[in-house]
Scaffold this motif. Structure first.
Motif, PDB file in Angstrom:
ATOM      1  N   ILE A  72       0.835  -1.207   0.000  1.00 58.30           N
ATOM      2  CA  ILE A  72       0.000   0.000   0.000  1.00 58.30           C
ATOM      3  C   ILE A  72       0.871   1.259   0.000  1.00 58.30           C
ATOM      4  CG2 ILE A  72      -1.647   1.350   1.380  1.00 58.30           C
ATOM      5  CD1 ILE A  72      -2.999  -1.333   2.081  1.00 58.30           C
ATOM      6  N   ILE A  73       1.945   1.262   0.766  1.00 59.57           N
ATOM      7  CA  ILE A  73       2.846   2.426   0.781  1.00 59.57           C
ATOM      8  C   ILE A  73       3.566   2.548  -0.559  1.00 59.57           C
ATOM      9  CG2 ILE A  73       4.920   3.430   1.842  1.00 59.57           C
ATOM     10  CD1 ILE A  73       2.412   3.693   3.602  1.00 59.57           C
ATOM     11  N   GLU A  74       3.930   1.422  -1.183  1.00 57.91           N
ATOM     12  CA  GLU A  74       4.554   1.515  -2.508  1.00 57.91           C
ATOM     13  C   GLU A  74       3.606   2.167  -3.499  1.00 57.91           C
ATOM     14  OE1 GLU A  74       6.561  -1.158  -6.059  1.00 57.91           O
ATOM     15  OE2 GLU A  74       6.815  -1.815  -3.991  1.00 57.91           O
ATOM     16  N   VAL A  75       2.343   1.789  -3.465  1.00 57.84           N
ATOM     17  CA  VAL A  75       1.353   2.374  -4.372  1.00 57.84           C
ATOM     18  C   VAL A  75       1.145   3.857  -4.051  1.00 57.84           C
ATOM     19  CG1 VAL A  75      -1.095   2.344  -5.042  1.00 57.84           C
ATOM     20  CG2 VAL A  75       0.189   0.200  -4.872  1.00 57.84           C
ATOM     21  N   MET A  76       0.954   4.174  -2.770  1.00 60.90           N
ATOM     22  CA  MET A  76       0.715   5.570  -2.374  1.00 60.90           C
ATOM     23  C   MET A  76       1.881   6.474  -2.747  1.00 60.90           C
ATOM     24  SD  MET A  76      -0.995   5.085   1.392  1.00 60.90           S
ATOM     25  CE  MET A  76      -0.786   6.814   1.755  1.00 60.90           C
ATOM     26  N   SER A  77       3.113   5.952  -2.631  1.00 57.65           N
ATOM     27  CA  SER A  77       4.302   6.763  -2.940  1.00 57.65           C
ATOM     28  C   SER A  77       4.646   6.726  -4.421  1.00 57.65           C
ATOM     29  CB  SER A  77       5.495   6.289  -2.115  1.00 57.65           C
ATOM     30  OG  SER A  77       5.964   5.033  -2.587  1.00 57.65           O
ATOM     31  N   ASN A  78       3.785   6.069  -5.222  1.00 51.31           N
ATOM     32  CA  ASN A  78       3.997   5.941  -6.671  1.00 51.31           C
ATOM     33  C   ASN A  78       5.358   5.304  -6.978  1.00 51.31           C
ATOM     34  OD1 ASN A  78       2.708   6.307  -9.220  1.00 51.31           O
ATOM     35  ND2 ASN A  78       4.083   8.007  -9.666  1.00 51.31           N
ATOM     36  N   GLY A  79       5.743   4.344  -6.134  1.00 48.38           N
ATOM     37  CA  GLY A  79       6.972   3.595  -6.356  1.00 48.38           C
ATOM     38  C   GLY A  79       8.219   4.198  -5.744  1.00 48.38           C
ATOM     39  N   GLU A  80       8.096   5.359  -5.086  1.00 52.64           N
ATOM     40  CA  GLU A  80       9.272   5.973  -4.451  1.00 52.64           C
ATOM     41  C   GLU A  80       9.773   5.125  -3.289  1.00 52.64           C
ATOM     42  OE1 GLU A  80      11.128   8.805  -5.223  1.00 52.64           O
ATOM     43  OE2 GLU A  80      10.001   8.703  -7.096  1.00 52.64           O
ATOM     44  N   TYR A  81       8.851   4.544  -2.523  1.00 53.40           N
ATOM     45  CA  TYR A  81       9.199   3.628  -1.438  1.00 53.40           C
ATOM     46  C   TYR A  81       8.725   2.247  -1.853  1.00 53.40           C
ATOM     47  CZ  TYR A  81       9.948   7.848   1.253  1.00 53.40           C
ATOM     48  OH  TYR A  81      10.398   9.069   1.677  1.00 53.40           O
ATOM     49  N   ARG A  82       9.612   1.300  -1.887  1.00 51.30           N
ATOM     50  CA  ARG A  82       9.298  -0.049  -2.375  1.00 51.30           C
ATOM     51  C   ARG A  82       8.990  -1.003  -1.228  1.00 51.30           C
ATOM     52  NH1 ARG A  82       9.163  -0.171  -8.062  1.00 51.30           N
ATOM     53  NH2 ARG A  82      10.519   1.507  -8.731  1.00 51.30           N
ATOM     54  N   SER A  83       7.975  -1.823  -1.434  1.00 58.64           N
ATOM     55  CA  SER A  83       7.724  -2.891  -0.461  1.00 58.64           C
ATOM     56  C   SER A  83       8.869  -3.896  -0.579  1.00 58.64           C
ATOM     57  CB  SER A  83       6.364  -3.550  -0.712  1.00 58.64           C
ATOM     58  OG  SER A  83       6.277  -4.069  -2.016  1.00 58.64           O
ATOM     59  N   ILE A  84       9.206  -4.495   0.532  1.00 59.86           N
ATOM     60  CA  ILE A  84      10.374  -5.373   0.562  1.00 59.86           C
ATOM     61  C   ILE A  84       9.942  -6.833   0.425  1.00 59.86           C
ATOM     62  CG2 ILE A  84      10.446  -5.482   3.101  1.00 59.86           C
ATOM     63  CD1 ILE A  84      13.546  -5.317   0.929  1.00 59.86           C
ATOM     64  N   GLU A  85      10.536  -7.518  -0.556  1.00 58.08           N
ATOM     65  CA  GLU A  85      10.260  -8.946  -0.713  1.00 58.08           C
ATOM     66  C   GLU A  85      11.082  -9.690   0.338  1.00 58.08           C
ATOM     67  OE1 GLU A  85       9.952 -12.331  -4.180  1.00 58.08           O
ATOM     68  OE2 GLU A  85      11.319 -10.656  -4.491  1.00 58.08           O
ATOM     69  N   HIS A  86      10.434 -10.588   1.039  1.00 55.00           N
ATOM     70  CA  HIS A  86      11.091 -11.337   2.096  1.00 55.00           C
ATOM     71  C   HIS A  86      10.542 -12.760   2.161  1.00 55.00           C
ATOM     72  CE1 HIS A  86       7.551  -9.345   3.769  1.00 55.00           C
ATOM     73  NE2 HIS A  86       7.481 -10.333   4.648  1.00 55.00           N
ATOM     74  N   ARG A  87      11.244 -13.592   2.886  1.00 57.78           N
ATOM     75  CA  ARG A  87      10.841 -14.984   3.091  1.00 57.78           C
ATOM     76  C   ARG A  87      11.380 -15.430   4.446  1.00 57.78           C
ATOM     77  NH1 ARG A  87      15.037 -18.265  -0.924  1.00 57.78           N
ATOM     78  NH2 ARG A  87      16.893 -17.951   0.368  1.00 57.78           N
ATOM     79  N   THR A  88      10.929 -16.592   4.880  1.00 49.57           N
ATOM     80  CA  THR A  88      11.527 -17.185   6.077  1.00 49.57           C
ATOM     81  C   THR A  88      12.029 -18.574   5.741  1.00 49.57           C
ATOM     82  OG1 THR A  88       9.389 -18.010   6.849  1.00 49.57           O
ATOM     83  CG2 THR A  88      10.123 -15.903   7.729  1.00 49.57           C
ATOM     84  N   VAL A  89      13.159 -18.884   6.317  1.00 53.14           N
ATOM     85  CA  VAL A  89      13.758 -20.214   6.162  1.00 53.14           C
ATOM     86  C   VAL A  89      13.798 -20.862   7.542  1.00 53.14           C
ATOM     87  CG1 VAL A  89      15.089 -19.621   4.103  1.00 53.14           C
ATOM     88  CG2 VAL A  89      16.093 -19.261   6.360  1.00 53.14           C
TER      89      VAL A  89
END
Length: 154
Positions: A72-89
């Motif tokens: 949602i923040i990535e969309v609101m910032s028009n891509g200026e702030y990127r959501s972080i891709e993460h995973r758990t191992v």
């Protein structure tokens, strides 16, 4: 937008796994929320972030929160702030506990780029009602940036 917003909390348990190198705790994804606060409760490493195509372990710091920017923040910032891709191992010897708190906009919110941020590059994402956004969220797989792929303008 976030005033009177919704929150969700998820408690995660990851058992020790002898084949931890061959098993996944949670598949790579981004969080749909605006922000996620994460507490790695027992300080066992397992969270990894994707940086430039490489998975980087996030070392737990006692009593510290990790704050992830969500889709949602990535969309609101028009891509200026990127959501972080993460995973758990999974760890081969130790079980792991974490607590995640997800922060979502209020039910009447419209989710789209803020107008003062689209002047430079134009609008990069669609604008959706909260219901439309959560419809995408419910249909999406927990895989990469799947929600954002549906919101990107061509």
């Amino acid at each position: 937008m976030f005033e009177n917003g919704r929150q969700a909390v998820r408690m995660n348990y990851y058992p020790a796994c002898v084949n931890g190198n061959n098993a996944m705790g949670i598949t790579p994804h981004t969080d749909a929320a605006g922000l996620t606060q994460l507490l790695q409760a027992n300080e066992v490493q397992g969270l990894e972030i994707n940086k430039n195509g490489k998975w980087i372990p996030v070392t737990p710091i006692p009593a510290a929160f990790i704050v992830n920017i969500g889709d949602i923040i990535e969309v609101m910032s028009n891509g200026e702030y990127r959501s972080i891709e993460h995973r758990t191992v999974l760890d081969q010897e130790n079980e792991r506990f974490s607590i995640a708190a997800f922060h979502f906009p209020n039910v009447n919110a419209v989710i789209g780029p803020l107008q003062h941020l689209v002047k430079k590059n134009g609008e990069l994402y669609k604008t959706l009602s909260n219901d439309e956004f959560f419809g995408l969220f419910q249909k999406a797989k927990l895989e990469g940036k799947s929600i954002l792929y549906h919101m990107k303008l061509e």
